[in-house]
Design a protein around this motif. Structure first.
Motif, PDB file in Angstrom:
ATOM      1  N   HIS A 235       0.472   7.593 -14.008  1.00 47.70           N
ATOM      2  CA  HIS A 235       0.442   6.130 -13.878  1.00 47.70           C
ATOM      3  C   HIS A 235      -0.965   5.552 -13.973  1.00 47.70           C
ATOM      4  N   ARG A 236      -1.935   6.248 -13.390  1.00 49.65           N
ATOM      5  CA  ARG A 236      -3.293   5.658 -13.389  1.00 49.65           C
ATOM      6  C   ARG A 236      -3.953   5.774 -14.764  1.00 49.65           C
ATOM      7  N   LEU A 237      -3.604   6.800 -15.540  1.00 46.07           N
ATOM      8  CA  LEU A 237      -4.105   6.858 -16.919  1.00 46.07           C
ATOM      9  C   LEU A 237      -3.471   5.739 -17.739  1.00 46.07           C
TER      10      LEU A 237
ATOM     11  N   LYS B 264       2.580  21.326 -11.475  1.00 39.16           N
ATOM     12  CA  LYS B 264       1.367  22.107 -11.777  1.00 39.16           C
ATOM     13  C   LYS B 264       0.294  21.953 -10.701  1.00 39.16           C
ATOM     14  N   ARG B 265       0.577  21.132  -9.678  1.00 39.30           N
ATOM     15  CA  ARG B 265      -0.483  20.859  -8.688  1.00 39.30           C
ATOM     16  C   ARG B 265      -0.463  21.896  -7.560  1.00 39.30           C
ATOM     17  N   PRO B 266      -1.665  22.317  -7.114  1.00 45.81           N
ATOM     18  CA  PRO B 266      -1.748  23.409  -6.133  1.00 45.81           C
ATOM     19  C   PRO B 266      -1.396  22.978  -4.713  1.00 45.81           C
TER      20      PRO B 266
ATOM     21  N   SER C 134       0.814  -1.218   0.000  1.00 40.64           N
ATOM     22  CA  SER C 134       0.000   0.000   0.000  1.00 40.64           C
ATOM     23  C   SER C 134       0.847   1.268   0.000  1.00 40.64           C
ATOM     24  N   LYS C 135       0.560   2.124  -0.954  1.00 45.38           N
ATOM     25  CA  LYS C 135       1.192   3.444  -1.023  1.00 45.38           C
ATOM     26  C   LYS C 135       0.726   4.296   0.166  1.00 45.38           C
ATOM     27  N   TYR C 136      -0.572   4.221   0.475  1.00 39.08           N
ATOM     28  CA  TYR C 136      -1.135   5.056   1.543  1.00 39.08           C
ATOM     29  C   TYR C 136      -0.503   4.717   2.900  1.00 39.08           C
TER      30      TYR C 136
ATOM     31  N   SER D  87      -7.505  16.064   0.427  1.00 36.77           N
ATOM     32  CA  SER D  87      -7.453  15.749   1.868  1.00 36.77           C
ATOM     33  C   SER D  87      -6.006  15.789   2.367  1.00 36.77           C
ATOM     34  N   GLN D  88      -5.068  15.854   1.441  1.00 36.33           N
ATOM     35  CA  GLN D  88      -3.653  15.781   1.839  1.00 36.33           C
ATOM     36  C   GLN D  88      -3.248  16.989   2.677  1.00 36.33           C
ATOM     37  N   TYR D  89      -3.913  18.135   2.459  1.00 36.30           N
ATOM     38  CA  TYR D  89      -3.589  19.326   3.249  1.00 36.30           C
ATOM     39  C   TYR D  89      -3.910  19.061   4.728  1.00 36.30           C
TER      40      TYR D  89
ATOM     41  N   LYS E 295      -4.969  15.946 -10.050  1.00 34.53           N
ATOM     42  CA  LYS E 295      -4.054  14.814  -9.827  1.00 34.53           C
ATOM     43  C   LYS E 295      -2.846  14.929 -10.775  1.00 34.53           C
ATOM     44  N   GLU E 296      -2.133  13.822 -10.989  1.00 36.66           N
ATOM     45  CA  GLU E 296      -0.926  13.851 -11.818  1.00 36.66           C
ATOM     46  C   GLU E 296      -1.231  14.396 -13.211  1.00 36.66           C
ATOM     47  N   SER E 297      -2.455  14.122 -13.685  1.00 37.89           N
ATOM     48  CA  SER E 297      -2.971  14.773 -14.888  1.00 37.89           C
ATOM     49  C   SER E 297      -4.360  15.263 -14.514  1.00 37.89           C
ATOM     50  N   ASP E 298      -5.063  15.848 -15.465  1.00 39.35           N
ATOM     51  CA  ASP E 298      -6.478  16.131 -15.239  1.00 39.35           C
ATOM     52  C   ASP E 298      -7.210  14.826 -15.564  1.00 39.35           C
ATOM     53  N   ARG E 299      -7.517  14.067 -14.533  1.00 39.59           N
ATOM     54  CA  ARG E 299      -8.042  12.710 -14.757  1.00 39.59           C
ATOM     55  C   ARG E 299      -9.477  12.689 -15.242  1.00 39.59           C
ATOM     56  N   ILE E 300     -10.107  13.851 -15.403  1.00 40.31           N
ATOM     57  CA  ILE E 300     -11.413  13.871 -16.075  1.00 40.31           C
ATOM     58  C   ILE E 300     -11.178  14.216 -17.545  1.00 40.31           C
TER      59      ILE E 300
ATOM     60  N   ALA F 151       5.421  12.803  -6.504  1.00 40.13           N
ATOM     61  CA  ALA F 151       4.617  12.264  -5.393  1.00 40.13           C
ATOM     62  C   ALA F 151       3.855  13.356  -4.649  1.00 40.13           C
ATOM     63  N   GLY F 152       2.574  13.516  -4.989  1.00 37.82           N
ATOM     64  CA  GLY F 152       1.765  14.578  -4.387  1.00 37.82           C
ATOM     65  C   GLY F 152       1.582  14.415  -2.892  1.00 37.82           C
ATOM     66  N   ALA F 153       1.170  13.228  -2.465  1.00 41.90           N
ATOM     67  CA  ALA F 153       0.920  13.023  -1.029  1.00 41.90           C
ATOM     68  C   ALA F 153       2.214  13.159  -0.238  1.00 41.90           C
ATOM     69  N   VAL F 154       3.312  12.667  -0.814  1.00 45.34           N
ATOM     70  CA  VAL F 154       4.611  12.805  -0.132  1.00 45.34           C
ATOM     71  C   VAL F 154       4.944  14.288   0.006  1.00 45.34           C
TER      72      VAL F 154
ATOM     73  N   VAL G 159       6.190   3.946 -13.135  1.00 45.00           N
ATOM     74  CA  VAL G 159       7.052   3.685 -11.972  1.00 45.00           C
ATOM     75  C   VAL G 159       6.617   4.457 -10.723  1.00 45.00           C
ATOM     76  N   LYS G 160       5.726   5.403 -10.890  1.00 44.46           N
ATOM     77  CA  LYS G 160       5.295   6.179  -9.712  1.00 44.46           C
ATOM     78  C   LYS G 160       4.741   5.282  -8.607  1.00 44.46           C
ATOM     79  N   SER G 161       3.855   4.332  -9.010  1.00 41.31           N
ATOM     80  CA  SER G 161       3.254   3.495  -7.959  1.00 41.31           C
ATOM     81  C   SER G 161       3.436   2.000  -8.202  1.00 41.31           C
TER      82      SER G 161
HETATM   83  C1  LIG Z   1      -3.158  10.929  -6.914  1.00 41.73           C
HETATM   84  C2  LIG Z   1      -2.191  10.063  -6.653  1.00 41.73           C
HETATM   85  O1  LIG Z   1      -1.049  10.337  -5.983  1.00 41.73           O
HETATM   86  P1  LIG Z   1      -0.459  11.638  -5.293  1.00 41.73           P
HETATM   87  O2  LIG Z   1      -1.580  12.582  -4.983  1.00 41.73           O
HETATM   88  O3  LIG Z   1       0.187  11.111  -4.054  1.00 41.73           O
HETATM   89  O4  LIG Z   1       0.537  12.182  -6.250  1.00 41.73           O
HETATM   90  C3  LIG Z   1      -2.306   8.640  -7.063  1.00 41.73           C
HETATM   91  O5  LIG Z   1      -1.451   7.837  -6.650  1.00 41.73           O
HETATM   92  O6  LIG Z   1      -3.228   8.290  -7.799  1.00 41.73           O
END
Ligand SMILES: C=C(OP(=O)(O)O)C(=O)O
Ligand SMILES: O=C(O)C1=C[C@@H](OP(=O)(O)O)[C@@H](O)[C@H](O)C1
Length: 451
Positions: free
Chosen positions: A407-409, A139-141, A35-37, A187-189, A360-365, A110-113, A433-435
């Motif tokens: 990675h998720r796309l 590019k993430r806020p 688990s990454k989380y 929620s990471q904030y 997220k890592e991209s605009d997933r919508i 790594a956004g959460a990191v 390789v991110k996850s």
């Molecule tokens: C959004 C993700 O990661 P993070 O926010 O940690 O970059 C993810 O793993 O799908």
């Protein structure tokens, strides 16, 4: 001598998902990543503890490497017990980084990191966060979190009005008080503040000023903090938190469970297989995790033949799927692969309450829908939803699609490619390789035609 199919982050890697002759069988019992989380949360709790903690089976990925770099920069000592990197010993910093001068942390993608280290970085006199992924993490806020940290006495310089990386914090002497934080984009904030505030010398109250997204992950933070001996008072709706000062993280032994979002990708692949002999068996998937249970319910609601036996999950593919309506916030990281599965279901699916996917890592919508449309899927992006009109007969393919640094796309596109008549070429494959660095190799071993 097969493996590779991209296990290094060298830029510009392309792969092809080709159709198979006859029916598509996805079968096997692959090991899934940890688990990454929970890797993030347990490694941070161990970093802050007074004494040595042991972490069994931490996730092995680019995000984990970013985390380990950050924990070392805070002053923790990390050492592997074994060459396979299954047992990690961490000598923690006892809540006080032994760091005098300025430090720099490269946080990869790594956004959460990044966000959780931004909170703890406030304990340092000066820390700069950099990324080698300027088109994704860059590019993430982070604005809401930086403003909250400023209210504790941190000064910062960041890139652009949204507080992007590269950015520098000047922290050290923090005060307590009342913090207001938005949960609408991440929620990471909040998780970052929950890790930091028990270490301050004055009490803190946190108020979440709007609707908190990804609540299961905020609850995972609270669960891990409690295991580490930290006391946080809060209401059930996760809007108000009271945190007493001068708390101490206890050293512990932690076992990291399997990763549900990675499992989701394999389950989605098996669920769209056309051969009724398809059978995927996954283990180490802890019952009772909110995200995991919601994920399994989503697959069952689509008609997947899925059975849980303790930590083992078996999915038999080659069964028809049908469309679903799903509040996607609870399984936010699993949405791209659930959308991919819905592309082959009978009827319409609506994934709603997913607005945070824009950040997220991209605009997933928008990015995901654009690539799926190119591949021949019938999907419609909305501001806070994705609508899918399934095509059980399969899709056309025969084009090149891009993973948008995400990675998720990539996982979603590989799954869709398996059911296309002419295959798909996917660019930017290195971002896997991110996850889950072995994802493509595992998918091939299960029966997909990837090269
Ligand atoms: C959004 C993700 O990661 P993070 O926010 O940690 O970059 C993810 O793993 O799908
Ligand atoms: O706290 C965490 O570990 C995470 C929180 C989620 O982000 P948001 O809270 O930004 O939705 C999730 O998407 C991310 O992969 C990991």
């Amino acid at each position: 001598m097969q493996e590779p199919l991209i296990t290094s982050p060298v830029p510009g890697q392309t792969l092809t998902v080709a159709p198979v002759a006859g029916s598509l069988r996805i079968s096997g019992q692959p090991e899934i990543p940890s688990s990454k989380y929970y890797t993030l949360r347990y490694v941070l709790a161990a970093t802050l503890a007074d004494g040595e903690s042991v972490i069994y089976y931490p996730a092995q990925s680019d995000d984990s490497e970013a985390l380990f770099r950050g924990c070392r920069a805070l002053g923790a000592q990390l050492a592997w017990d074994d060459a396979e990197r299954r047992v990690l010993r961490i000598k923690g910093i006892g809540g006080r980084p032994p760091v005098q001068g300025p430090v720099t942390i490269e946080v990869g993608n790594a956004g959460a990191v990044l966000r959780l280290l931004l909170g703890l970085g406030a304990l340092l006199p000066q820390v700069t966060f950099e990324t080698d992924h300027p088109l994704s993490l860059g590019k993430r806020p982070n604005r809401e979190l930086l403003e909250a940290l400023a209210s504790l006495g941190v000064a910062y310089e960041a890139t652009g009005p949204e507080g992007c990386v590269p950015l520098t914090l000047h922290g050290g002497n923090l005060r307590g008080g009342h913090i207001r934080i938005s949960g609408a984009r991440s929620s990471q904030y909040l998780s970052a503040l929950l890790f930091l505030c028990p270490l301050l010398t004055e009490p803190v109250e946190i108020e979440v000023v709007d609707m908190l997204k990804s609540q299961p992950l905020a609850r995972a933070t609270l669960e891990v903090l409690q295991e580490a001996g930290i006391v946080i008072e809060h209401d059930a709706a996760l809007r108000h938190f009271k945190i007493q000062p001068n708390q101490r993280y206890q050293p512990r032994e932690y076992v990291i469970p399997g990763d549900y979002p990675s499992a989701a990708a394999l389950l989605a692949a098996a669920s769209v297989a056309t051969d009724p002999a398809s059978e995927l068996r996954l283990t180490r998937l802890r019952p009772g995790e909110e995200i995991g249970e919601a994920l399994l319910s989503a697959f069952r609601a689509m008609g997947a033949d899925l059975v849980r036996d303790g930590e083992q999950i078996t999915l038999r593919g080659g069964r028809p799927l049908h469309g679903i309506e799903l509040d996607g916030d609870v399984v936010i990281d699993c949405i791209p692969v659930l959308v991919a599965a819905a592309c082959f279901a009978e009827g319409r699916s609506v994934f709603f309450n997913i607005e945070s996917l824009h950040y997220k890592e991209s605009d997933r919508i928008d990015d995901l829908c654009a690539e799926l449309q190119r591949a021949g899927c019938d999907v419609e992006p909305r501001q806070d939803a994705i609508i899918v009109n399934g095509r059980p007969e399969g899709i056309e393919g025969g084009v090149t699609v891009d993973g948008h640094n995400d990675h998720r796309l990539l996982m979603a596109l590989a799954i869709v490619g398996m059911r296309s008549r002419h295959g798909l070429t996917i660019t930017g494959g290195e971002h896997i390789v991110k996850s889950y660095p072995h994802f493509f190799a595992v998918l091939r071993a299960l029966g997909a035609n990837l090269y």
